[in-house]
Design an enzyme around this catalytic site. Sequence first.
Site, PDB file in Angstrom:
ATOM      1  N   HIS A 133       0.860  -1.190   0.000  1.00 54.75           N
ATOM      2  CA  HIS A 133       0.000   0.000   0.000  1.00 54.75           C
ATOM      3  C   HIS A 133       0.893   1.236   0.000  1.00 54.75           C
ATOM      4  O   HIS A 133       1.954   1.259   0.635  1.00 54.75           O
ATOM      5  CB  HIS A 133      -0.890   0.005   1.248  1.00 54.75           C
ATOM      6  CG  HIS A 133      -1.346   1.378   1.659  1.00 54.75           C
ATOM      7  ND1 HIS A 133      -0.721   2.098   2.658  1.00 54.75           N
ATOM      8  CD2 HIS A 133      -2.341   2.163   1.190  1.00 54.75           C
ATOM      9  CE1 HIS A 133      -1.324   3.267   2.791  1.00 54.75           C
ATOM     10  NE2 HIS A 133      -2.310   3.336   1.918  1.00 54.75           N
ATOM     11  N   THR A 136       0.045   9.255  -1.029  1.00 54.31           N
ATOM     12  CA  THR A 136       0.484  10.583  -0.610  1.00 54.31           C
ATOM     13  C   THR A 136      -0.602  11.565  -1.009  1.00 54.31           C
ATOM     14  O   THR A 136      -1.296  11.366  -2.006  1.00 54.31           O
ATOM     15  CB  THR A 136       1.819  10.993  -1.265  1.00 54.31           C
ATOM     16  OG1 THR A 136       1.722  10.872  -2.691  1.00 54.31           O
ATOM     17  CG2 THR A 136       2.966  10.138  -0.767  1.00 54.31           C
TER      18      THR A 136
END
Length: 301
Positions: A133, A136
């Site tokens: 995973h 941002t």
Amino acid sequence: MSEKAVTDRRRRAADWFRNLRDEIVARFEALEDVEAVGPFAGLAPGRFEVTPTKRTAEDGGDAGGGLMSVMRGGRVFEKVGVNWSEVQGSLGARAQAAMAARGVPGMAEDPRFWASGISLVAHMQNPHVPAVHMNTRMFWTPHACWFGGGADLNPCIEYEEDTAHFHAEMRAACDGHGPLDGADRYARLKDWADEYFYIPHRKRARGVGGIFYDDLATGDWEADFAFTQDVGRHFLPAFVPIVERRREIPWTEADRHTQLVHRGLYAEYNLVYDRGTKFGLESGHDATAVLMSLPPEARWP
């Protein structure tokens, strides 16, 4: 700060996340182009299906959207999503309350927001290749602006070498950006990830960790943005060598069972605890895109 300056910062961040999405999609499709062996030898190389998404605006205005990019049934990736979004509007009552609880001021008086980011979850064909995973993002309100994100590795069959490699890249992303909250940046964000990706009802972590951060607003927007860019830049070097090292290891039905049970843990975490899942659904974003992180198959003991 002037409205133009705010708009320029938003544009820079949204464009960066979009370009990172494009780079990752291209690299993942290149992994698919390598001829497969074993049980996946007969599969065609996987390709992403790209679907525009829209956020629902209560007032009917432009609320933005994004791109949902999902690949299913490839040689390497059983299911992977790489989503990019840029959304705006006004937060509803529940989302306002969540922001207020995090210390964001003034949301009741002016609940406008803007957000952009990239979100990635990969579930792999070979049980020896870990799930992963990464995300941002930048979030803006009239009262505050911050960055968040991170990456974590989720193997069902752990290799210490892979864990060490992934964490070394996450440390490299932190190097050169100075301490955070008075502590070594990598150590601080590693501990934060260990805390955040913990599953209380199972009394265990969902994987082997990585880094995690949120509400990053040091007062130097350029520095915070530069750090967020480095987190994104280090994702492919952190993950791709592991895929290349493990993708052709033979596996058994017992390994597949272990993988599916581990995916059950992943699904439990994302549905019960993940902050991003909750916010996406409560803010009216496309539910299919928000739930892209769920695995294609899972099993519970």
